[in-house]
Enzyme design. Structure first.
Site, PDB file in Angstrom:
ATOM      1  N   LYS A   1     -53.658  -1.524   0.522  1.00 20.66           N
ATOM      2  CA  LYS A   1     -52.344  -1.972   0.034  1.00 20.66           C
ATOM      3  C   LYS A   1     -51.467  -0.785  -0.384  1.00 20.66           C
ATOM      4  CE  LYS A   1     -53.052  -6.367   0.784  1.00 20.66           C
ATOM      5  NZ  LYS A   1     -52.311  -7.067   1.848  1.00 20.66           N
TER       6      LYS A   1
ATOM      7  N   TYR B   1     -59.790  -2.050  -1.089  1.00 20.55           N
ATOM      8  CA  TYR B   1     -58.715  -3.035  -0.914  1.00 20.55           C
ATOM      9  C   TYR B   1     -57.392  -2.403  -1.339  1.00 20.55           C
ATOM     10  CZ  TYR B   1     -55.739  -7.139  -1.479  1.00 20.55           C
ATOM     11  OH  TYR B   1     -54.696  -8.031  -1.396  1.00 20.55           O
TER      12      TYR B   1
ATOM     13  N   SER C   1     -48.074  -6.691   0.298  1.00 22.21           N
ATOM     14  CA  SER C   1     -48.915  -5.701  -0.371  1.00 22.21           C
ATOM     15  C   SER C   1     -49.673  -6.478  -1.436  1.00 22.21           C
ATOM     16  CB  SER C   1     -48.032  -4.592  -0.946  1.00 22.21           C
ATOM     17  OG  SER C   1     -48.758  -3.725  -1.771  1.00 22.21           O
TER      18      SER C   1
HETATM   19  N1  NAP Z   1     -54.344 -14.375  -3.351  1.00 24.33           N
HETATM   20  C1  NAP Z   1     -54.183 -13.260  -4.013  1.00 24.33           C
HETATM   21  O1  NAP Z   1     -54.655 -13.125  -5.147  1.00 24.33           O
HETATM   22  C2  NAP Z   1     -53.394 -12.130  -3.396  1.00 24.33           C
HETATM   23  C3  NAP Z   1     -52.782 -11.210  -4.255  1.00 24.33           C
HETATM   24  C4  NAP Z   1     -52.058 -10.168  -3.710  1.00 24.33           C
HETATM   25  C5  NAP Z   1     -51.908 -10.056  -2.350  1.00 24.33           C
HETATM   26  N2  NAP Z   1     -52.510 -10.967  -1.529  1.00 24.33           N
HETATM   27  C6  NAP Z   1     -52.295 -10.801  -0.076  1.00 24.33           C
HETATM   28  O2  NAP Z   1     -51.627 -11.952   0.397  1.00 24.33           O
HETATM   29  C7  NAP Z   1     -51.874 -12.115   1.794  1.00 24.33           C
HETATM   30  C8  NAP Z   1     -52.261 -13.557   2.085  1.00 24.33           C
HETATM   31  O3  NAP Z   1     -53.503 -13.834   1.486  1.00 24.33           O
HETATM   32  P1  NAP Z   1     -53.817 -15.178   0.714  1.00 24.33           P
HETATM   33  O4  NAP Z   1     -53.954 -14.845  -0.710  1.00 24.33           O
HETATM   34  O5  NAP Z   1     -52.881 -16.248   1.113  1.00 24.33           O
HETATM   35  O6  NAP Z   1     -55.307 -15.450   1.234  1.00 24.33           O
HETATM   36  P2  NAP Z   1     -55.913 -16.475   2.283  1.00 24.33           P
HETATM   37  O7  NAP Z   1     -55.736 -17.869   1.818  1.00 24.33           O
HETATM   38  O8  NAP Z   1     -57.295 -15.965   2.493  1.00 24.33           O
HETATM   39  O9  NAP Z   1     -55.039 -16.257   3.598  1.00 24.33           O
HETATM   40  C9  NAP Z   1     -55.214 -15.129   4.405  1.00 24.33           C
HETATM   41  C10 NAP Z   1     -54.673 -15.433   5.780  1.00 24.33           C
HETATM   42  O10 NAP Z   1     -54.865 -14.260   6.605  1.00 24.33           O
HETATM   43  C11 NAP Z   1     -55.495 -14.692   7.815  1.00 24.33           C
HETATM   44  N3  NAP Z   1     -56.242 -13.636   8.483  1.00 24.33           N
HETATM   45  C12 NAP Z   1     -57.355 -12.986   8.076  1.00 24.33           C
HETATM   46  N4  NAP Z   1     -57.737 -12.095   9.004  1.00 24.33           N
HETATM   47  C13 NAP Z   1     -56.837 -12.192  10.021  1.00 24.33           C
HETATM   48  C14 NAP Z   1     -56.679 -11.542  11.275  1.00 24.33           C
HETATM   49  N5  NAP Z   1     -57.534 -10.603  11.715  1.00 24.33           N
HETATM   50  N6  NAP Z   1     -55.615 -11.886  12.047  1.00 24.33           N
HETATM   51  C15 NAP Z   1     -54.752 -12.838  11.652  1.00 24.33           C
HETATM   52  N7  NAP Z   1     -54.866 -13.508  10.494  1.00 24.33           N
HETATM   53  C16 NAP Z   1     -55.888 -13.181   9.693  1.00 24.33           C
HETATM   54  C17 NAP Z   1     -56.389 -15.840   7.398  1.00 24.33           C
HETATM   55  O11 NAP Z   1     -56.771 -16.572   8.535  1.00 24.33           O
HETATM   56  P3  NAP Z   1     -58.212 -17.313   8.652  1.00 24.33           P
HETATM   57  O12 NAP Z   1     -58.041 -18.627   7.920  1.00 24.33           O
HETATM   58  O13 NAP Z   1     -58.431 -17.447  10.099  1.00 24.33           O
HETATM   59  O14 NAP Z   1     -59.218 -16.419   7.975  1.00 24.33           O
HETATM   60  C18 NAP Z   1     -55.433 -16.571   6.468  1.00 24.33           C
HETATM   61  O15 NAP Z   1     -54.513 -17.334   7.184  1.00 24.33           O
HETATM   62  C19 NAP Z   1     -52.957 -11.086   2.138  1.00 24.33           C
HETATM   63  O16 NAP Z   1     -52.341  -9.974   2.748  1.00 24.33           O
HETATM   64  C20 NAP Z   1     -53.537 -10.711   0.781  1.00 24.33           C
HETATM   65  O17 NAP Z   1     -54.088  -9.410   0.784  1.00 24.33           O
HETATM   66  C21 NAP Z   1     -53.249 -12.004  -2.025  1.00 24.33           C
END
Ligand code: NAP
Length: 277
Positions: A153, A149, A135
């Protein structure tokens, strides 16, 4: 005993850090997934026969089926599913693009739900398993330009909280992870930004327009976040139902929830009066 983890979205960010950590554990089998197989080349350094790679876009049903089958065939089950794949989206509610919002829900909510539905029969069969759903702090509290967004979540929160209750007696734990802003691709390449053009929303223009420039300077460390998720799943009993990470997810959510509680308490006489015989 060796445990099998399946992690979605391991090309970058939290998923990549978690996959890197898992790949170094001798008692863990890893199913690492990405939308491009070349994005998983970094795992070759660690491969000692306990890593399977799978092409997986969580919006493609056939790829979900094939990935779960691969885990079954190679490792005989799935002990931990980490629904990590996700996108961001920055825009005011009124100016949000309908197609972009639908895609956001397809990935963040329906993709996560489809993965879960595919893995639950295996975990029910084992009478054991842990599902980790990503989330966000923005699944607990929201901000201007983050409405859709947050809506995805908040949906993950409601879905996961119901699931926690439905599978509690089946040996399956569900942990909801709520990170604050962290240094991944999320606010950069992984999110669409629609800068306000309606003058009434000018106050949010700089915030949306500046997101790409500020991406990468968030306080959250993705490696530390991956480590905390790993530790909570492997070493904490019972598995926590929520894992808020970072100051905003902790202090910000507490302030919001205290306000909500005070509002509900203030209205309790009116609320109770709605129930009439
Ligand atoms: N970073 C933050 O500040 C933050 C905070 C709270 C929650 N989150 C959550 O944490 C999770 C991971 O995000 P992250 O921060 O690590 O960002 P990230 O570096 O952008 O990683 C996102 C991952 O999701 C993959 N993805 C996107 N669309 C997809 C699809 N249709 N099918 C399969 N994979 C897909 C991306 O693959 P590609 O490389 O192919 O695009 C990438 O591997 C997400 O759910 C995000 O909402 C992030």
């Amino acid at each position: 005993m060796t445990k099998t983890w399946l992690v979605t979205g391991t090309s970058s960010g939290f998923g990549r850090e978690l996959a890197t950590l898992l790949a170094q554990q001798s008692d863990i089998n890893l199913v690492a997934t990405a939308r491009k197989m070349t994005d998983l080349a970094y795992l070759d350094t660690y491969d000692h026969g306990q890593i399977a790679k799978s092409l997986l876009d969580v919006t493609v049903a056939d790829q979900i089926t094939a990935t779960v089958q691969l885990a079954q065939d190679r490792f005989g089950g799935i002990d931990v599913l980490v629904n990590n794949a996700g996108l961001g989206y920055f825009a005011t509610i009124e100016e949000s693009d309908t197609a972009a919002v639908r895609h956001l829900f397809d990935v963040n909510v329906f993709g996560l739900a489809a993965m879960t539905k595919a893995v639950l029969p295996i975990m029910r069969g084992q009478h054991a398993g842990t599902i980790v759903n990503l989330s966000s702090a923005l699944g607990l509290v929201t901000l201007p330009t983050m409405g859709y967004y947050s809506a995805t979540k908040f949906a993950v929160e409601g879905y996961s909280q119901a699931l926690q209750q439905e599978v509690a007696n089946l040996g399956i734990d569900v942990m909801i992870v709520e990170p604050s802003g962290a240094r991944t691709n999320w606010a950069g390449a992984s999110s669409q930004k629609d800068v306000p053009t309606i003058a009434d929303y000018d106050q949010f223009k700089a915030q949306v327009a500046g997101t790409d420039a500020s991406a990468g300077s968030e306080p959250g460390d993705p490696r530390q976040i991956a480590k905390l998720i790993f530790e909570q799943v492997t070493s904490t009993q019972p598995t926590p139902k929520h894992l808020p990470l970072g100051h905003f997810a902790s202090a910000g959510a507490q302030a919001h929830l205290n306000d909500l509680l005070a509002e509900i308490k203030n209205l309790s006489a009116i609320s109770e009066s709605a129930d009439q015989a």
